[in-house]
Design a protein around this motif. Structure first.
Motif, short mmCIF file in Angstrom:
data_model
loop_
_atom_site.label_atom_id
_atom_site.label_comp_id
_atom_site.label_asym_id
_atom_site.label_seq_id
_atom_site.Cartn_x
_atom_site.Cartn_y
_atom_site.Cartn_z
N PRO A 127 0.83 -1.20 0.00
CA PRO A 127 0.00 0.00 0.00
C PRO A 127 0.87 1.26 0.00
O PRO A 127 1.94 1.29 0.62
CB PRO A 127 -0.79 -0.11 1.30
CG PRO A 127 -0.67 -1.52 1.73
CD PRO A 127 0.64 -2.01 1.22
N LYS A 154 5.20 -0.35 3.96
CA LYS A 154 4.47 0.38 2.93
C LYS A 154 5.44 1.10 1.99
O LYS A 154 6.64 1.19 2.26
CB LYS A 154 3.52 1.41 3.58
CG LYS A 154 2.42 0.77 4.43
CD LYS A 154 1.52 1.81 5.05
CE LYS A 154 0.45 1.13 5.89
NZ LYS A 154 -0.45 2.13 6.55
N LEU A 221 -5.42 9.30 -2.21
CA LEU A 221 -5.17 8.88 -0.83
C LEU A 221 -5.87 9.80 0.16
O LEU A 221 -6.45 9.35 1.16
CB LEU A 221 -3.67 8.83 -0.55
CG LEU A 221 -2.88 7.72 -1.26
CD1 LEU A 221 -1.37 7.97 -1.13
CD2 LEU A 221 -3.25 6.35 -0.70
N GLU A 225 -9.01 6.57 -0.44
CA GLU A 225 -8.79 5.34 -1.18
C GLU A 225 -7.54 4.62 -0.67
O GLU A 225 -6.60 5.25 -0.17
CB GLU A 225 -8.58 5.64 -2.68
CG GLU A 225 -9.81 6.13 -3.40
CD GLU A 225 -9.57 6.18 -4.91
OE1 GLU A 225 -9.16 5.15 -5.49
OE2 GLU A 225 -9.78 7.26 -5.50
N GLU A 226 -7.53 3.31 -0.83
CA GLU A 226 -6.32 2.53 -0.60
C GLU A 226 -5.72 2.22 -1.96
O GLU A 226 -6.40 1.68 -2.84
CB GLU A 226 -6.59 1.23 0.16
CG GLU A 226 -5.31 0.44 0.40
CD GLU A 226 -5.53 -0.88 1.11
OE1 GLU A 226 -4.84 -1.12 2.13
OE2 GLU A 226 -6.37 -1.68 0.64
#
Length: 489
Positions: A127, A154, A221, A225-226
């Motif tokens: 992510p 991440k 983001l 949203e991912e």
């Protein structure tokens, strides 16, 4: 004309030149745009035939060196002494890099010099985590800007600019990031940069993408949203031998030396015709002028630096390995790095050393007298003057600008079409005139400044040079993160 007669006439002409004295006027008259063009055409051809570049550790650099040596070592042998100064440095090559977006789309990405590889065979799929933008201080340049951010496992989305990229990457790693997606801080093409060999093993993998894509992902983001993104980097590191080329006039006092320097290597992304084929061509034509004359008082040394785009490696090696006695003999250093930018400014370097002005004055007055808007500029941290400044040698030089003055800075389009021939010619003439004046007379130019104790340890000196070579990108040759140059970060 018969061949024998032509040979005799040629020898007589050479002899006539050899008996002439060097004057600034003669040196200026010897500089021809056509010959500067010829050199750069050949550098461009060399790059085209060697993978598109003339970079350290690759065949294009050796071919560029052969071009210099064919003239300096062979044609000029009667009046010039030439040798290679060898050194080893860590070579890096990114064999493959890719960024895959959240919808599986391929995203345009560039690799940085000394870009770390991603682990395993599949890269990093993780992510994205956004990070705050601070264009004033520099985005994610300081520990306090990372407060409250947990980037563990991440990919950190970070905006480029202001501070050294390596500083951003170290902080990202400290906060757990598996890698960094770095987006450019200006629209348009993305210039390269070097992370510096000193940072090998200390940084997470990074892919550099455009401002437009980075801002679009940041907005998504922020909307909640991912986004899952994949970064893949395949890179190799190994020690390779390379060299500086040093040519100096047999004429002149070896205890009073003027040095003219330009780096011969390009970045891996392109042919480096402005950066720094322009300076390399200028040195070759000035040397071709000086080798014809006799009787000048001071020795002139011409140096084509190796591995500059990897962090000023050749010039720092040269200055670091000089004895105190040899340092004292160097009366002035002129640096010519990017002197033909297609939309040129006309910067004349001058720093804090009182002796700098003696050379800067000569360069500036010639440009102004011929209608070019020369202006004084401070030294940065990204070109080969750094080592000379550090040992107290009075220094100056010329620079016509990175982006936007050179829109192809560190890009594949830095080719034969990326040159202002007017700027290159007038700057080379200014450089030839200044060198000729100093070759004949160094009156008033102070000796080098010794501002630190002479009995420093070798380790302390090395640390000092490493510090300079990795200073944050600065104004001139270091723009978006920077060879200050390329970006040396």
């Amino acid at each position: 004309m018969k061949a024998g007669t032509a040979l005799v006439m040629g020898l007589l002409a050479l002899g006539a030149h050899a008996s002439e004295t060097l004057t600034p006027e003669k040196a200026v008259a010897d500089i021809k745009t056509q010959e500067l063009q010829r050199n750069l055409w050949n550098f461009n051809k060399i790059a085209r035939e060697n993978g598109g570049n003339r970079a350290f550790g690759l065949p294009g650099y050796d071919a560029s060196a052969d071009y210099i040596l064919e003239r300096a070592e062979k044609r000029f042998a009667t009046t010039v002494n030439v040798h290679k100064q060898y050194f080893n440095h860590t070579f890096t090559l990114v064999r493959d890099i890719s960024v895959t977006g959240p919808e599986g789309e391929k995203v345009d990405v560039i690799a940085l010099i000394y870009n770390p590889a991603t682990p395993g065979d599949d890269g990093i799929t993780a992510p994205l985590i956004d990070t705050p933008v601070d264009d004033a201080r520099g985005s994610m340049c300081f520990e306090d800007q990372w407060a409250g951010i947990d980037a563990t496992n991440k990919l950190a989305l970070v905006k480029r600019g202001t501070c050294a990229i390596a500083d951003k990457l170290k902080l990202a790693a400290a906060h757990g990031a598996a890698g960094v997606i770095l987006y450019h801080n200006a629209p348009g093409a993305i210039p390269g940069a070097t992370l510096g060999a000193a940072n090998i093993g200390l940084l997470p993998p990074v892919g550099t993408i455009s401002l437009a894509v980075g801002e679009a992902w940041s907005a998504r983001l922020a909307a909640g949203e991912e986004l899952v993104v994949r970064l893949y980097v395949d890179a190799v590191y190994e020690s390779r031998e390379t060299y500086n080329i040093i040519a100096e006039t047999k004429e002149g006092d070896p205890n009073n030396v003027i040095i003219l320097g330009a780096h011969l290597d390009s970045v891996q992304a392109g042919a480096g015709i402005n950066d720094d084929g322009s300076g390399s061509s200028a040195l070759l034509e000035i040397l071709g002028s000086f080798k014809k004359y006799k009787g000048f008082k001071n020795k002139v040394r011409f140096i084509w630096w190796g591995a500059e785009e990897s962090g000023l490696i050749g010039s720092l090696y040269y200055t670091r390995t000089l004895s105190e006695e040899e340092r004292d003999k160097i009366r002035f250093y002129f640096n010519y790095d990017m002197i033909g930018s297609i939309n040129p400014k006309f910067d004349v370097y001058q720093g804090d050393n009182a002796g700098d002005a003696y050379g800067a004055d000569l360069l500036e007055e010639y440009l102004l007298e011929h209608g070019f808007p020369a202006q004084r500029a401070p030294f940065g941290s990204g070109s080969d003057y750094v080592g000379f400044i550090q040992i107290g040698v009075p220094s100056s030089g010329l620079h016509t600008g990175t982006t936007p003055y050179d829109p192809c800075y560190h890009l594949a389009c830095d080719n034969i079409d990326n040159i202002s021939w007017e700027a290159l010619t007038i700057n080379t003439k200014a450089a030839a005139r200044a060198a000729a004046i100093f070759a004949n007379d160094l009156s008033g130019v102070p000796p080098r400044t010794k501002t630190t104790p002479a009995k420093r340890s070798v380790q302390a000196i090395r640390r000092e040079f490493e510090r300079w070579a990795t200073i944050a990108e600065e104004s001139d040759h270091a723009q978006s993160c920077a060879h200050g140059k390329q970006e040396v970060v």
